[in-house]
Design a protein around this motif. Structure first.
Motif, short mmCIF file in Angstrom:
data_model
loop_
_atom_site.label_atom_id
_atom_site.label_comp_id
_atom_site.label_asym_id
_atom_site.label_seq_id
_atom_site.Cartn_x
_atom_site.Cartn_y
_atom_site.Cartn_z
N SER A 117 8.41 7.98 -22.83
CA SER A 117 7.48 6.90 -23.67
C SER A 117 8.41 5.76 -23.77
O SER A 117 9.58 5.54 -23.90
CB SER A 117 7.35 7.61 -24.93
OG SER A 117 6.43 6.70 -25.72
N VAL A 133 0.43 9.61 -29.36
CA VAL A 133 -0.25 9.95 -27.95
C VAL A 133 -1.76 10.03 -28.75
O VAL A 133 -2.13 11.07 -29.22
CB VAL A 133 0.22 10.75 -27.18
CG1 VAL A 133 -0.83 11.12 -26.14
CG2 VAL A 133 1.58 10.65 -26.60
N MET A 137 -1.91 5.33 -26.27
CA MET A 137 -1.04 5.64 -27.60
C MET A 137 -1.21 4.56 -28.60
O MET A 137 -1.35 3.36 -28.31
CB MET A 137 0.40 6.04 -27.38
CG MET A 137 1.14 5.11 -26.64
SD MET A 137 2.83 5.16 -26.25
CE MET A 137 3.70 5.94 -27.98
#
Length: 126
Positions: free
Chosen positions: A70, A76, A103
């Motif tokens: 990430s 998310v 996200m």
């Protein structure tokens, strides 16, 4: 090598497109070309909070499996459902139809620490 100037990048070969307080995340054109034909994308973090640099899923190619990291901290919200039946979209359109997750961004200051297209070119030696 396709590197859109309007995106941000990580040294781990993810790209980020920020739209307000939401980020779309995928892997770069360079990463997909290095991996080869993508056969499966596994994301098990939908509705979960993740921190910057956490693994949020994997991409499986014919010869290898690669973790996805990430680029930002957040939640998310969505997995690109098109990749269920068409994981090869990551190869054919990595910055468009081949996005992997959407996200929410919990710390917008992290965006400034991501690489520009020029900075990412330096990482991959282009």
């Amino acid at each position: 090598m396709n590197l859109p100037e309007n995106l941000k990048y990580t040294k781990d070969h993810e790209w980020v497109r920020v739209e307000g307080d939401v980020a779309y995340v995928g892997i770069t054109d360079f990463a997909q070309s290095e991996l080869g034909d993508i056969v499966y994308v596994d994301i098990d973090t939908v509705d979960k909070d993740i921190n910057q640099n956490d693994v949020f899923g994997t991409v499986e190619a014919v010869k290898t499996v690669s973790d996805l990291f990430s680029p930002l901290s957040g939640t998310v919200q969505e997995f690109n459902g098109k990749l269920e039946d068409n994981p090869e979209l990551v190869n054919s359109d990595p910055y468009g139809e081949g996005w992997i997750i959407k996200m929410s961004i919990s710390d917008a200051s992290q965006v400034a620490d991501l690489l520009t297209a020029e900075g990412y070119r330096e990482v991959i030696g282009q």
